[in-house]
Each structure stands twice: as structure tokens, then as C-alpha cells.
Design a protein around this motif. Structure first.
Motif: not given
Length: 65
Positions: A1-9
Motif C-alpha cells: 500500500m502506498f500514497a500517491r498524488i492523482k491529477k484531475s483537471g
């Protein structure tokens, strides 16, 4: 498990994701979307979340100290 940044707009979202192998391929599944990064930073929520999760890890507590 890990954290990520997801771009949306124009926004970026902090997500908790897990990797899982299915039929020889790695698939990612989003466990939770924590929130928009700009809002989390404004309210210091990222640090609060890290400190809260660190309670469950002896190693992380040493790093935060």
C-alpha cells in the motif's frame, strides 16, 4: 500500500492505493481518496494524518521524533 498524488483537471488529490497481482499483471486499486492537496495543506491535514498513522509503526515514530 502506498500514497500517491492523482491529477484531475486543475486539482491534485491524495490517494491511498494498493498493488495486487492478477493473472501475472500488477493492478492498482484505490483504497481511499483522502482529499484535495491544496485543502489538505491549508489545514495541515497531511501532517496530522502522518502523525496519526505513525502510531501504528514503531519505525515511523522514530523518524517523526
Amino acid at each position: 500500500m502506498f500514497a500517491r498524488i492523482k491529477k484531475s483537471g486543475k486539482y491534485q488529490y491524495l490517494q491511498i492505493v494498493e498493488n495486487k497481482k492478477e493473472q501475472g499483471k500488477v493492478k492498482q486499486r484505490v483504497i481511499a481518496t483522502v482529499g484535495r492537496m491544496d485543502q489538505l495543506h491549508d489545514k495541515n491535514r497531511v501532517e496530522t494524518l502522518i502523525r496519526s498513522l505513525a502510531r501504528f509503526s514503531e519505525k515511523a515514530l522514530l523518524i517523526l521524533s
